[in-house]
Structure formats: structure tokens, C-alpha cells
Design an enzyme around this catalytic site. Structure first.
Site, PDB file in Angstrom:
ATOM      1  N   TYR A 161     -30.095 -12.214 -37.367  1.00  0.00           N
ATOM      2  CA  TYR A 161     -30.708 -11.139 -38.148  1.00  0.00           C
ATOM      3  C   TYR A 161     -29.653 -10.450 -39.019  1.00  0.00           C
ATOM      4  O   TYR A 161     -29.889 -10.138 -40.195  1.00  0.00           O
ATOM      5  CB  TYR A 161     -31.380 -10.113 -37.237  1.00  0.00           C
ATOM      6  CG  TYR A 161     -31.829  -8.888 -37.990  1.00  0.00           C
ATOM      7  CD1 TYR A 161     -32.935  -8.930 -38.825  1.00  0.00           C
ATOM      8  CD2 TYR A 161     -31.116  -7.689 -37.900  1.00  0.00           C
ATOM      9  CE1 TYR A 161     -33.330  -7.817 -39.560  1.00  0.00           C
ATOM     10  CE2 TYR A 161     -31.507  -6.575 -38.622  1.00  0.00           C
ATOM     11  CZ  TYR A 161     -32.612  -6.641 -39.447  1.00  0.00           C
ATOM     12  OH  TYR A 161     -32.992  -5.548 -40.172  1.00  0.00           O
ATOM     13  N   SER A 211     -29.838   4.463 -42.215  1.00  0.00           N
ATOM     14  CA  SER A 211     -31.022   3.820 -42.759  1.00  0.00           C
ATOM     15  C   SER A 211     -32.294   4.520 -42.297  1.00  0.00           C
ATOM     16  O   SER A 211     -32.361   5.066 -41.185  1.00  0.00           O
ATOM     17  CB  SER A 211     -31.062   2.355 -42.318  1.00  0.00           C
ATOM     18  OG  SER A 211     -32.306   1.755 -42.621  1.00  0.00           O
ATOM     19  N   TYR A 240     -36.455   4.704 -47.756  1.00  0.00           N
ATOM     20  CA  TYR A 240     -37.529   3.845 -48.238  1.00  0.00           C
ATOM     21  C   TYR A 240     -38.751   4.713 -48.522  1.00  0.00           C
ATOM     22  O   TYR A 240     -39.015   5.683 -47.795  1.00  0.00           O
ATOM     23  CB  TYR A 240     -37.925   2.810 -47.191  1.00  0.00           C
ATOM     24  CG  TYR A 240     -36.944   1.684 -46.973  1.00  0.00           C
ATOM     25  CD1 TYR A 240     -36.585   0.826 -48.013  1.00  0.00           C
ATOM     26  CD2 TYR A 240     -36.395   1.459 -45.720  1.00  0.00           C
ATOM     27  CE1 TYR A 240     -35.710  -0.213 -47.806  1.00  0.00           C
ATOM     28  CE2 TYR A 240     -35.519   0.415 -45.496  1.00  0.00           C
ATOM     29  CZ  TYR A 240     -35.169  -0.420 -46.540  1.00  0.00           C
ATOM     30  OH  TYR A 240     -34.302  -1.457 -46.336  1.00  0.00           O
ATOM     31  N   THR A 282     -33.958   3.722 -52.256  1.00  0.00           N
ATOM     32  CA  THR A 282     -33.886   2.254 -52.304  1.00  0.00           C
ATOM     33  C   THR A 282     -35.118   1.665 -52.974  1.00  0.00           C
ATOM     34  O   THR A 282     -36.250   1.982 -52.608  1.00  0.00           O
ATOM     35  CB  THR A 282     -33.718   1.686 -50.883  1.00  0.00           C
ATOM     36  OG1 THR A 282     -32.504   2.218 -50.330  1.00  0.00           O
ATOM     37  CG2 THR A 282     -33.629   0.170 -50.903  1.00  0.00           C
ATOM     38  N   ARG A 309     -37.035 -13.896 -44.572  1.00  0.00           N
ATOM     39  CA  ARG A 309     -35.825 -14.111 -43.787  1.00  0.00           C
ATOM     40  C   ARG A 309     -36.114 -15.191 -42.741  1.00  0.00           C
ATOM     41  O   ARG A 309     -36.605 -14.931 -41.644  1.00  0.00           O
ATOM     42  CB  ARG A 309     -35.383 -12.797 -43.167  1.00  0.00           C
ATOM     43  CG  ARG A 309     -35.143 -11.739 -44.260  1.00  0.00           C
ATOM     44  CD  ARG A 309     -34.916 -10.350 -43.738  1.00  0.00           C
ATOM     45  NE  ARG A 309     -34.978  -9.384 -44.842  1.00  0.00           N
ATOM     46  CZ  ARG A 309     -34.828  -8.072 -44.689  1.00  0.00           C
ATOM     47  NH1 ARG A 309     -34.606  -7.569 -43.485  1.00  0.00           N
ATOM     48  NH2 ARG A 309     -34.904  -7.265 -45.735  1.00  0.00           N
ATOM     49  N   LYS A 353     -30.477   2.753 -55.126  1.00  0.00           N
ATOM     50  CA  LYS A 353     -29.891   1.564 -54.505  1.00  0.00           C
ATOM     51  C   LYS A 353     -30.788   0.344 -54.726  1.00  0.00           C
ATOM     52  O   LYS A 353     -31.992   0.420 -54.466  1.00  0.00           O
ATOM     53  CB  LYS A 353     -29.691   1.782 -53.005  1.00  0.00           C
ATOM     54  CG  LYS A 353     -28.990   0.651 -52.273  1.00  0.00           C
ATOM     55  CD  LYS A 353     -28.751   1.019 -50.821  1.00  0.00           C
ATOM     56  CE  LYS A 353     -27.985  -0.078 -50.090  1.00  0.00           C
ATOM     57  NZ  LYS A 353     -28.718  -1.344 -50.010  1.00  0.00           N
ATOM     58  N   HIS A 388     -29.497  -6.203 -51.960  1.00  0.00           N
ATOM     59  CA  HIS A 388     -29.883  -5.965 -50.564  1.00  0.00           C
ATOM     60  C   HIS A 388     -29.183  -6.966 -49.625  1.00  0.00           C
ATOM     61  O   HIS A 388     -29.768  -7.440 -48.651  1.00  0.00           O
ATOM     62  CB  HIS A 388     -31.404  -6.056 -50.390  1.00  0.00           C
ATOM     63  CG  HIS A 388     -31.933  -5.155 -49.318  1.00  0.00           C
ATOM     64  ND1 HIS A 388     -32.475  -3.922 -49.580  1.00  0.00           N
ATOM     65  CD2 HIS A 388     -31.995  -5.297 -47.972  1.00  0.00           C
ATOM     66  CE1 HIS A 388     -32.866  -3.358 -48.443  1.00  0.00           C
ATOM     67  NE2 HIS A 388     -32.591  -4.172 -47.450  1.00  0.00           N
ATOM     68  N   ARG A 429     -30.894 -10.327 -48.896  1.00  0.00           N
ATOM     69  CA  ARG A 429     -31.951 -10.361 -47.885  1.00  0.00           C
ATOM     70  C   ARG A 429     -33.347 -10.168 -48.470  1.00  0.00           C
ATOM     71  O   ARG A 429     -34.331 -10.140 -47.735  1.00  0.00           O
ATOM     72  CB  ARG A 429     -31.688  -9.282 -46.825  1.00  0.00           C
ATOM     73  CG  ARG A 429     -30.392  -9.495 -46.079  1.00  0.00           C
ATOM     74  CD  ARG A 429     -29.964  -8.269 -45.289  1.00  0.00           C
ATOM     75  NE  ARG A 429     -30.812  -8.004 -44.155  1.00  0.00           N
ATOM     76  CZ  ARG A 429     -30.702  -8.619 -42.971  1.00  0.00           C
ATOM     77  NH1 ARG A 429     -29.789  -9.556 -42.803  1.00  0.00           N
ATOM     78  NH2 ARG A 429     -31.495  -8.305 -41.974  1.00  0.00           N
ATOM     79  N   ASP A 485     -22.466  -3.180 -53.570  1.00  0.00           N
ATOM     80  CA  ASP A 485     -22.383  -3.790 -52.247  1.00  0.00           C
ATOM     81  C   ASP A 485     -22.752  -5.270 -52.362  1.00  0.00           C
ATOM     82  O   ASP A 485     -22.907  -5.799 -53.459  1.00  0.00           O
ATOM     83  CB  ASP A 485     -23.265  -3.052 -51.225  1.00  0.00           C
ATOM     84  CG  ASP A 485     -24.769  -3.244 -51.448  1.00  0.00           C
ATOM     85  OD1 ASP A 485     -25.175  -4.150 -52.196  1.00  0.00           O
ATOM     86  OD2 ASP A 485     -25.551  -2.476 -50.853  1.00  0.00           O
ATOM     87  N   ILE A 530     -19.038  -8.255 -49.586  1.00  0.00           N
ATOM     88  CA  ILE A 530     -17.671  -7.769 -49.376  1.00  0.00           C
ATOM     89  C   ILE A 530     -17.202  -8.138 -47.963  1.00  0.00           C
ATOM     90  O   ILE A 530     -17.787  -7.702 -46.975  1.00  0.00           O
ATOM     91  CB  ILE A 530     -17.596  -6.256 -49.593  1.00  0.00           C
ATOM     92  CG1 ILE A 530     -17.876  -5.925 -51.062  1.00  0.00           C
ATOM     93  CG2 ILE A 530     -16.232  -5.703 -49.172  1.00  0.00           C
ATOM     94  CD1 ILE A 530     -18.018  -4.447 -51.358  1.00  0.00           C
TER      95      ILE A 530
END
Length: 418
Positions: free
Chosen positions: A54, A136, A167, A193, A202, A283, A307, A310, A338, A341
């Protein structure tokens, strides 16, 4: 001819320096980790497959993730010579306050499933290091719990900060109440976001039958046998709780699809902007046009992100997008990045090409799975060392000295002219 002699015992003793054994298994394995990849290897060994996958996986063929990492590997640095940098300053001002390092911890959902300390370890390590921690919407520690962890942590010369990732839910009032709670708890920046109207495919999760809460099957039991410590921690600590999910049961994708709203729009941004008293960044931005529109809409900054690979597979690579966005929006608008990295050199390259700040997700979680709070501390320590060493080798003493001239992005995936 070389003159030979019998070795002298005193000289032998000077050459034979025995290392003091480390009996603490956690310290021993973390000290042996020299890179984020090393932490990933330890994490994979210690974490059940479903939870590790995950974290580690992406959407569909995982092309977005692999391309993002490859983009950082396809970097050529251009050091300046005869420019001594014995002391380097890694601090940066971001969104109205300082950070001791040019990166913070990105928001990650369901974090206590990876390792039971979860956000408590992340927030504590970030506060100790003087960098921001982002909670989150789908975190497994409450807003107030993260606030309390940060307050308890001894503060260094640069205090820790808390950011909240939001969210927009189908039930808008849930999002509004989370916004109010984060503001009341002293979180200073909101990450609104925009790249998750529905869940990405996924596939690792589907193949593993990964669900919330975890479901026991013959496969999961067999996989758990060599990892009893994970199950002991999971079963002997408080049950998972989510700030925004009133019910669980199903795959992560099913939970996201049930909670998220694909009709999210600029109207929602306007409502949240009115509710939120602090800084707000968007984001999930993935093109120049949206970057300009958001700047003109008056937000405080953006995060170039797909993301973590994902959501939409084959999405733009944030690191490739960075120079064009910076050129378009100008120097006075906050641009963060992001995805992909895995090394402090990736962060240095991002700053050189115009990023004001960076966020780490998987790198933080690999450390968490490898050793809880101590593992997150080790992640930060590794990245700090890589940043400082890269800066010294480039001949720069401060982040402000990094410029585009220090980096070339080597072409591997070049657009075909039309």
C-alpha cells in the site's frame, strides 16, 4: 627488497580496533541504513506485504512513480570549484515561518497500518527536527492528537509546525468541520488537495485484498508468521480511528470513492478559503495553466504533485514541470514539489530549479516501518546529511545560492514535436 619482520603485538593492537557491539536490534538495523533505499529494504522485511505494498505501490502500471524517480536520477550537477563551503545553512522561510530543512513530511493516509506509532512518530520527529508535519484528512491520529505531540516535543532553534491536508468530501460539512478544528488547533497551513476526485486504480491493493480494517485470510496469516511483532503491535494498541470516516470496511479505493466528490470546483475552494484563517496551498497541480490561474485566484502557493503516482498513471512528472511553472508564476509565488524524492540530492536539485520547498511521503514511511519514531528520525538524518554534502560539493553555503545553472535535467522522456 622489502625487509620483513615479525609483527609486534603492540602494533597489532593498534590495527585491531574492535567495534563495540550494539545489542539494541532497532538501533543496529537503523545505524546500518545509509540511504532511504536501505530503510525501504528493512521496511519490506518487517512489514506484512499488504501494508508495505500500500505504501510502496502506485496506480495501474506505476509508470508515474517510476518516471518521477527516474527524473531525479537523470540529473547532472555542475559544481563550482574553489568555492569553500565548510559550513552550510539549510534553513528556509516557507509560508511565513522558518523550516530547519528544505523539506517537510507529506500527508499520508492510514499511517498506523504501516507501523503502530503512525502520525505520532512522524509529528514528533518533524517537531524535533524543526520541519513541518502535514496531517492527512485520512490520518489515523486526530488533529488534536498531532497538536499535542508537537507541543510535547522539545523545541530546537526552529520550532516544529503542523499543516493539514484537506479532501473535499461528499458530505461538505465533514470537510468544513475538519477545517475549523485544524485552525483551532493552531495548524498554520492548509493543503487543499485537488487530484483525487475518485481513487486511482491501485492494483497492488486489489491483488493483496488490502482493506480497512485488515482482513485475515490464509495468505495474510502465512505472510504474518515471520512478522509477529507487527501483528502484536497492531492488536495490542488502540483501534484505528479516522477523523473523516464514520465507517470502514472495504478496499482503500472503495473507501475513497465513497467519501470523495468528483464535483469539486473553484466554488469549493472559495468556501474553504473563507473558513481558513491561515495560509492555503493547492496540492496536486499538474500544469502551467492551472498554476497561473491559482496564483491569480489569490492562494498562497501550490504543490506540484501527481499524488506520488497513486492517482492518474502517466501523469506529468512534477520535477520536469517545475522549471516551466517557476518561470510562468514568477519568483514571488510559493511553489512546492513532491513525488519521487528518495535522496537529499533530489531536494537540492528541486530547490536549484525553483522549488521553495519539498515534501517527502514514502521516504518517511519507509523509516516509520523500519523502526517507528527512531526510523523517522533516521530518515531525516539521512536526508539532512545528503543535502549538506551535496551543497558542499556544489560549492554553495546557503539554499539561496542554488540556481538553475547548478542542474541539468537529462532528457529521457522527451515530447514528440507536433
Amino acid at each position: 627488497m622489502v625487509t620483513r619482520q615479525l609483527p609486534k603485538p603492540a602494533e597489532l593492537l593498534e590495527l585491531m580496533q574492535f567495534k563495540k557491539p550494539e545489542f539494541d536490534g532497532r538501533k543496529r538495523r537503523l545505524n546500518a541504513a545509509l540511504t532511504i533505499d536501505d530503510l525501504r529494504t528493512i521496511a519490506k522485511r518487517r512489514t506484512p506485504k499488504a501494508a508495505f505494498d500500500y505504501t510502496d505501490g502506485g496506480a495501474e502500471g506505476e509508470l508515474s512513480l517510476s518516471r518521477a524517480r527516474q527524473a531525479f536520477q537523470d540529473v547532472e550537477f555542475h559544481p563550482g570549484i574553489l568555492k569553500p563551503a565548510p559550513d552550510v545553512d539549510t534553513t528556509v522561510d516557507i509560508l511565513g515561518a522558518p523550516s530547519a530543512l528544505p523539506f517537510g513530511i507529506a500527508p499520508t493516509g492510514f499511517t498506523r497500518l504501516m507501523q503502530t506509532e503512525g502520525e505520532v512518530a512522524g509529528a514528533g520527529a518533524a517537531a524535533a527536527a524543526g520541519i513541518p508535519f502535514t496531517l492527512s484528512t485520512l490520518g489515523t491520529t486526530s488533529i488534536e492528537g498531532v497538536r499535542d505531540v508537537t507541543r510535547r516535543e522539545p523545541q530546537g532553534s526552529v520550532p516544529g509546525r503542523n499543516w493539514f491536508q484537506l479532501y473535499v468530501m461528499r458530505d461538505r460539512e465533514i470537510s468544513y468541520e475538519l477545517t475549523r478544528r485544524a485552525a483551532a488547533a493552531g495548524f498554520d497551513t492548509l493543503h487543499f488537495t485537488v487530484d483525487t476526485p475518485v481513487a486511482g486504480a491501485r492494483l497492488r491493493d486489489k491483488r493483496n485484498g488490502f482493506s480497512i480494517p485488515p482482513q485475515l485470510t490464509l495468505g495474510t496469516i502465512i505472510n504474518a508468521i515471520p512478522r509477529p511483532w507487527w501483528w502484536f503491535d497492531f492488536l495490542t494498541t488502540p483501534k484505528l480511528e479516522f477523523a473523516s470516516l464514520s465507517s470502514t470496511g472495504g478496499t482503500v479505493g472503495e473507501l475513497l470513492d465513497a467519501a470523495m466528490d468528483p464535483t469539486i470546483s473553484y466554488d469549493d475552494l472559495a468556501v474553504i478559503r473563507d473558513l481558513w484563517p491561515g495560509k492555503i496551498v493547492i496540492k496536486g497541480v499538474q500544469n502551467v495553466g492551472d498554476s497561473l490561474r491559482l496564483r491569480d485566484a489569490g492562494v498562497d502557493g501550490i504543490v506540484l504533485s501527481n499524488h506520488g503516482g497513486r492517482q492518474l498513471d502517466r501523469a506529468p512528472i512534477p520535477f520536469h514541470l517545475l522549471p516551466d511553472v517557476r518561470k510562468a508564476v514568477g519568483d514571488d509565488f510559493t511553489v512546492m514539489i513532491d513525488t519521487g524524492i528518495m535522496n537529499g540530492a533530489d531536494i537540492v536539485a528541486s530547490v536549484a530549479l525553483g522549488a521553495d520547498f519539498t515534501l517527502i511521503g514514502r521516504a518517511y514511511l519507509y523509516g516509520l516501518m523500519a523502526g517507528g519514531r527512531a526510523g523517522v528520525d533516521r530518515t531525516i538524518e539521512i536526508l539532512r546529511g545528503e543535502i549538506e554534502r551535496t551543497m558542499r560539493l556544489l560549492g554553495v553555503s546557503t539554499l539561496a545560492e542554488l540556481e538553475a545553472k547548478h542542474v541539468t535535467q537529462l532528457a529521457r522522456l522527451a515530447p514528440i514535436p507536433r
